[in-house]
Write a protein that holds these residues in place. Sequence first.
Motif, PDB file in Angstrom:
ATOM      1  N   ARG A 203     -50.014  23.675  35.185  1.00 20.39           N
ATOM      2  CA  ARG A 203     -49.680  24.727  34.219  1.00 20.39           C
ATOM      3  C   ARG A 203     -48.185  25.040  34.275  1.00 20.39           C
ATOM      4  N   MET A 204     -47.642  25.121  35.478  1.00 22.50           N
ATOM      5  CA  MET A 204     -46.225  25.419  35.644  1.00 22.50           C
ATOM      6  C   MET A 204     -45.368  24.317  35.021  1.00 22.50           C
ATOM      7  N   LEU A 205     -45.741  23.072  35.246  1.00 24.92           N
ATOM      8  CA  LEU A 205     -45.019  21.945  34.659  1.00 24.92           C
ATOM      9  C   LEU A 205     -45.100  22.003  33.138  1.00 24.92           C
ATOM     10  N   TRP A 206     -46.275  22.296  32.601  1.00 20.68           N
ATOM     11  CA  TRP A 206     -46.484  22.372  31.154  1.00 20.68           C
ATOM     12  C   TRP A 206     -45.588  23.442  30.525  1.00 20.68           C
ATOM     13  N   ARG A 207     -45.486  24.589  31.175  1.00 23.19           N
ATOM     14  CA  ARG A 207     -44.646  25.663  30.618  1.00 23.19           C
ATOM     15  C   ARG A 207     -43.186  25.239  30.584  1.00 23.19           C
ATOM     16  N   GLY A 208     -42.743  24.509  31.605  1.00 18.93           N
ATOM     17  CA  GLY A 208     -41.373  24.010  31.578  1.00 18.93           C
ATOM     18  C   GLY A 208     -41.171  22.981  30.486  1.00 18.93           C
ATOM     19  N   GLN A 209     -42.135  22.068  30.336  1.00 15.79           N
ATOM     20  CA  GLN A 209     -42.042  21.053  29.288  1.00 15.79           C
ATOM     21  C   GLN A 209     -42.016  21.694  27.906  1.00 15.79           C
ATOM     22  N   ARG A 210     -42.719  22.796  27.749  1.00 15.18           N
ATOM     23  CA  ARG A 210     -42.802  23.448  26.439  1.00 15.18           C
ATOM     24  C   ARG A 210     -41.445  23.989  25.981  1.00 15.18           C
ATOM     25  N   LYS A 211     -40.534  24.213  26.920  1.00 18.79           N
ATOM     26  CA  LYS A 211     -39.201  24.711  26.569  1.00 18.79           C
ATOM     27  C   LYS A 211     -38.321  23.618  25.977  1.00 18.79           C
ATOM     28  N   ALA A 212     -38.715  22.380  26.142  1.00 18.85           N
ATOM     29  CA  ALA A 212     -37.874  21.258  25.704  1.00 18.85           C
ATOM     30  C   ALA A 212     -38.047  21.013  24.207  1.00 18.85           C
ATOM     31  N   ALA A 213     -37.027  20.432  23.614  1.00 17.01           N
ATOM     32  CA  ALA A 213     -37.101  19.966  22.227  1.00 17.01           C
ATOM     33  C   ALA A 213     -37.350  18.465  22.266  1.00 17.01           C
ATOM     34  N   ALA A 214     -38.583  18.068  21.978  1.00 14.20           N
ATOM     35  CA  ALA A 214     -38.945  16.658  22.089  1.00 14.20           C
ATOM     36  C   ALA A 214     -38.251  15.849  21.003  1.00 14.20           C
ATOM     37  N   PRO A 215     -37.566  14.762  21.358  1.00 14.40           N
ATOM     38  CA  PRO A 215     -36.960  13.902  20.331  1.00 14.40           C
ATOM     39  C   PRO A 215     -38.025  13.337  19.403  1.00 14.40           C
ATOM     40  N   GLN A 216     -37.683  13.165  18.154  1.00 15.52           N
ATOM     41  CA  GLN A 216     -38.630  12.603  17.196  1.00 15.52           C
ATOM     42  C   GLN A 216     -38.830  11.108  17.407  1.00 15.52           C
ATOM     43  N   LEU A 217     -37.791  10.453  17.919  1.00 12.41           N
ATOM     44  CA  LEU A 217     -37.822   8.997  18.094  1.00 12.41           C
ATOM     45  C   LEU A 217     -37.330   8.639  19.488  1.00 12.41           C
ATOM     46  N   LEU A 218     -37.980   7.691  20.111  1.00 12.10           N
ATOM     47  CA  LEU A 218     -37.533   7.154  21.387  1.00 12.10           C
ATOM     48  C   LEU A 218     -37.661   5.628  21.323  1.00 12.10           C
ATOM     49  N   PRO A 219     -36.748   4.895  21.959  1.00 12.36           N
ATOM     50  CA  PRO A 219     -35.565   5.391  22.661  1.00 12.36           C
ATOM     51  C   PRO A 219     -34.550   5.988  21.677  1.00 12.36           C
ATOM     52  N   GLU A 220     -33.784   6.965  22.164  1.00 15.81           N
ATOM     53  CA  GLU A 220     -32.810   7.623  21.290  1.00 15.81           C
ATOM     54  C   GLU A 220     -31.628   6.688  21.053  1.00 15.81           C
ATOM     55  N   SER A 221     -31.422   6.336  19.803  1.00 12.86           N
ATOM     56  CA  SER A 221     -30.320   5.438  19.462  1.00 12.86           C
ATOM     57  C   SER A 221     -29.970   5.634  17.989  1.00 12.86           C
ATOM     58  N   ARG A 222     -28.778   5.231  17.626  1.00 12.00           N
ATOM     59  CA  ARG A 222     -28.332   5.387  16.244  1.00 12.00           C
ATOM     60  C   ARG A 222     -29.148   4.529  15.289  1.00 12.00           C
ATOM     61  N   TRP A 223     -29.455   3.296  15.726  1.00  9.09           N
ATOM     62  CA  TRP A 223     -30.175   2.420  14.793  1.00  9.09           C
ATOM     63  C   TRP A 223     -31.589   2.937  14.562  1.00  9.09           C
ATOM     64  N   MET A 224     -32.230   3.520  15.601  1.00  9.46           N
ATOM     65  CA  MET A 224     -33.568   4.094  15.418  1.00  9.46           C
ATOM     66  C   MET A 224     -33.505   5.273  14.442  1.00  9.46           C
ATOM     67  N   GLU A 225     -32.487   6.107  14.581  1.00 10.23           N
ATOM     68  CA  GLU A 225     -32.344   7.256  13.686  1.00 10.23           C
ATOM     69  C   GLU A 225     -32.097   6.791  12.256  1.00 10.23           C
ATOM     70  N   ARG A 226     -31.229   5.768  12.092  1.00 11.25           N
ATOM     71  CA  ARG A 226     -30.936   5.272  10.735  1.00 11.25           C
ATOM     72  C   ARG A 226     -32.178   4.624  10.114  1.00 11.25           C
ATOM     73  N   ALA A 227     -32.938   3.882  10.930  1.00 14.24           N
ATOM     74  CA  ALA A 227     -34.066   3.131  10.386  1.00 14.24           C
ATOM     75  C   ALA A 227     -35.271   4.009  10.094  1.00 14.24           C
ATOM     76  N   PHE A 228     -35.529   4.991  10.967  1.00 14.77           N
ATOM     77  CA  PHE A 228     -36.789   5.729  10.845  1.00 14.77           C
ATOM     78  C   PHE A 228     -36.619   7.246  10.754  1.00 14.77           C
ATOM     79  N   GLY A 229     -35.396   7.746  10.937  1.00 20.23           N
ATOM     80  CA  GLY A 229     -35.194   9.196  10.985  1.00 20.23           C
ATOM     81  C   GLY A 229     -35.680   9.924   9.750  1.00 20.23           C
ATOM     82  N   SER A 230     -35.473   9.335   8.571  1.00 17.31           N
ATOM     83  CA  SER A 230     -35.873  10.003   7.328  1.00 17.31           C
ATOM     84  C   SER A 230     -37.377  10.100   7.181  1.00 17.31           C
ATOM     85  N   MET A 231     -38.126   9.285   7.951  1.00 19.80           N
ATOM     86  CA  MET A 231     -39.585   9.306   7.856  1.00 19.80           C
ATOM     87  C   MET A 231     -40.210  10.335   8.786  1.00 19.80           C
ATOM     88  N   MET A 232     -39.410  10.899   9.707  1.00 19.16           N
ATOM     89  CA  MET A 232     -39.954  11.785  10.714  1.00 19.16           C
ATOM     90  C   MET A 232     -40.157  13.198  10.155  1.00 19.16           C
TER      91      MET A 232
END
Length: 899
Positions: free
Chosen positions: A751-780
């Motif tokens: 539960r403690m771990l979950w509460r800490g994880q909940r504070k994070a802003a999960a990236p929409q795409l992984l691995p985080e890279s420019r080409w991933m954002e360019r290729a798929f970012g508009s679909m997210m």
Amino acid sequence: MTYIKDFDQLGRSDLDEAGGKGANLGELARAGFPVPPGFVLTTAAYQDFVNANGIAGRILELAALPAGASNDDYETAERQIRALFAESTMPGEIGGELRAAYLRLGQHMAATGEEAGTQSSDAARVAVRSSATAEDLASASFAGQQDTYLNVAGPEAVTAAVVDCWASLWNARAMAYRSRNGFDPSTVRLAVVIQEMVDADAAGVLFTANPATGRRDQAVISAAWGLGESVVSGAVTTDDVVVDSATGKVAQRRTADKNVMTVHSGTGTAEQPVPEEKRRAPVLDDDAAASLARHGTAIARHFGVPQDIEWAQAAGEFFILQARPITALPAPSADAPTEWPLPYPNGMYFRASIVEQLPDPLSPLFADLIDGAVVRSLNALLGEAFGKNVVRPGDVSLPTVNGYAYYYYSNAGMRRVMGQSLTAMRALAKGKANMGIKGWRDHSHPKYRGIVKFWAAKPPSDRPAPELLEGISALLDAGASYYTAVQSIIPIAATSEIMLRAYYDKLVRRPGDPSAEVLLLGYDSEPIRAEKSLYDLAVWTRERPQLAAAVTEGPGTGIAEALRSGTPPAGADGALDRELWEEWRSRLQRHLDRYGHAVYNLDFVNPVPADDPSALLETLRYFVRGQGKDPHQRQQLSADRREEQARLISARLGPRRRAVFRRLLRWAQKAAPVREDALADVGLAWPLMRRMLLELGDRLTASGVIAAPADIFWLRLEELRKAIDFGLAAPGAAITGAERPARAEAVEERRMLWRGQRKAAAPQLLPESRWMERAFGSMMPARTLQHAGDVITGVGASSGQVSAPARVLHGPDDFASMQPGEVLVARMTTPAWTPLFAMASGVVTDVGGPLSHSSIVAREYGIPAVLGTGVATQRVSSGQQVKVDGDAGTVTLDSSGAP
């Protein structure tokens, strides 16, 4: 009369006589903690003082300020009350006892070496501190609301400080604080603590639990040179040290540049520069910090709750000056993750589709079960759509990264799938694999209902544990398969609306014509039908005044508690008629039976309305009060406008253009409501599935595996299976000899771990890279997380503009805080959130787009919506004024309006 009590005569039960501070110090002294000697002038002395001087009634008159009184009003009342105390005289009996007790304390200090013969007993230096009966409580600390006087010497000076302490009970800040926290001023009295003044080399505050994260296994120390009063007031910079309570080791340390310290000066205190050699030196080394933390742990154990402790250090020894419960301590939370390690290499991770309804980190049991359920359902669908052997084992899964669900596609699998995309499009168009609207209506929906009906045939309490786990897995598999089938409706609805809008905007629309969305409004869908049902219940309730008063008066928690207990709430004229109450409960239950399976979040750790309807009650109360629009009328007006605009537009078009327009319009009008109907029933299995899980949880609690039934959600699937295999989920089974449930510690850590994880802003795409954002970012479903300044950009999903206070909601537990006219801000919304739209003036989400549920429902309500901002719940504060522009897709923050 005896007005004096020594510390060893007091304990925590003496609050009314000694006030919060005095009672706690007495308890600590009697328990053997290093408390400087002292005594308490009891609350009886205060009461007899104001009575003897005839000022008690006048004080209450001046303090009786109306709700909403300004700071100036409170300060005026304070000045007038202080004048009353200054003009009063100390009764002889009180003054005599106070003087005698002070002299005894001075003699004790001289005899034990504290004064070392440097002063006579009638010049002993003491601290004179207020101790109110409404102070140092678990519910409200009142910290710093009354006055403290340090380094006071001589009977006359002590007497004067006591009178000033009494007067400080009516400080402007104290009166305002009591008003905000609902304390009746006529019931509050003040004792005064007179205590040896510690000649401190260092002082500060110790929290026996981390006030930032709520972690009970960490002690947090603030330390400064000199006296501690300036630390408490925040007047000086402090060192901050975090100590692991179990090991005594320092986990974190921040050593400040401490340029000012508070010291004794004559018969008072003064600030002076910190000597250069001490400015950047740690006030407490690791051994001293560990020693102080051990004192704190023992004190917290003695009181049974985490403590906020004031301490001082003199000649290497620690002294405890005060201890009180930590108020508003958050649930324990780990630190928010900053790295996003990938569980499988050579693949891509997407936060899309199903994870729009999984905005939070997953509970462990759901994470273990949903991965397999999604893999099986996706493999079946993709095999039908793309052909056998295109999708292979390991190509697709739903792993978690820092607890957040991601669709994972292997690189090789993605290449094979992309190569067969035309095959999949043809399969969708032809309705293969039971896809599309017809497949949903004729196959997927009936099949899902059938599976739920099969497992509902026998009560969970009558099923053995292995059968319960089998049913839970079967129901979750059915829900995942159903959701996967629904995904084939979403592109149909999206494509139909996009094509209608494109054709309409380019070849049909003229200046003054409404937007294409108007032509899709006014249709019934499951969320709208649920709203109408709730509204109809409110109308029925409003027609029965006694019932309406019982439902609307007081906090919503009252009616929720009445529902849980089955006891009728009090009406305007006393106890509510039981027959009327039972009829109302029956009507509410019929609503829940029909619509209560709507999920706020697909993770089954979250209750659905059928489990707990309290999240619906604020909207119900809103409607009962006669607020909000009649949804029947609203929908009819939208339908009338839709039909009229469609007729007018069709009439002016030529035959060929009219035929295309009507065909596209019929397609979009058919698909849009079906999408909402299909999504609303994703949770059909959830009420039964949760009952099965909680039945297992009851059995595991009785056997000693977990501490409470709901802890089952925090077990791993393998742990649950082993408990079932060992017979621990059978009636009468028990683990013996353990001091606490076997998995209690693991559950707390998760539960403690979950509460800490909940504070994070999960990236929409992984691995985080420019080409991933360019290729798929508009679909997210959420935009990039980089926003600067006071303007947050998202997708304009429902037109219009509104400026109003924001209300940030993280889930149904927050729904009761929503006020009519506020802008609803959330990570995302599902059909279960629809009742809140009746109260909202606008909607802003982190996740979503112009064809998401939030967009469609916001249009039906005629309120602006900006979706897919990625960061709204992190950048916006509840109560902050925001401007939502649904046309521009922007949210403008008023930083001056932040609370």
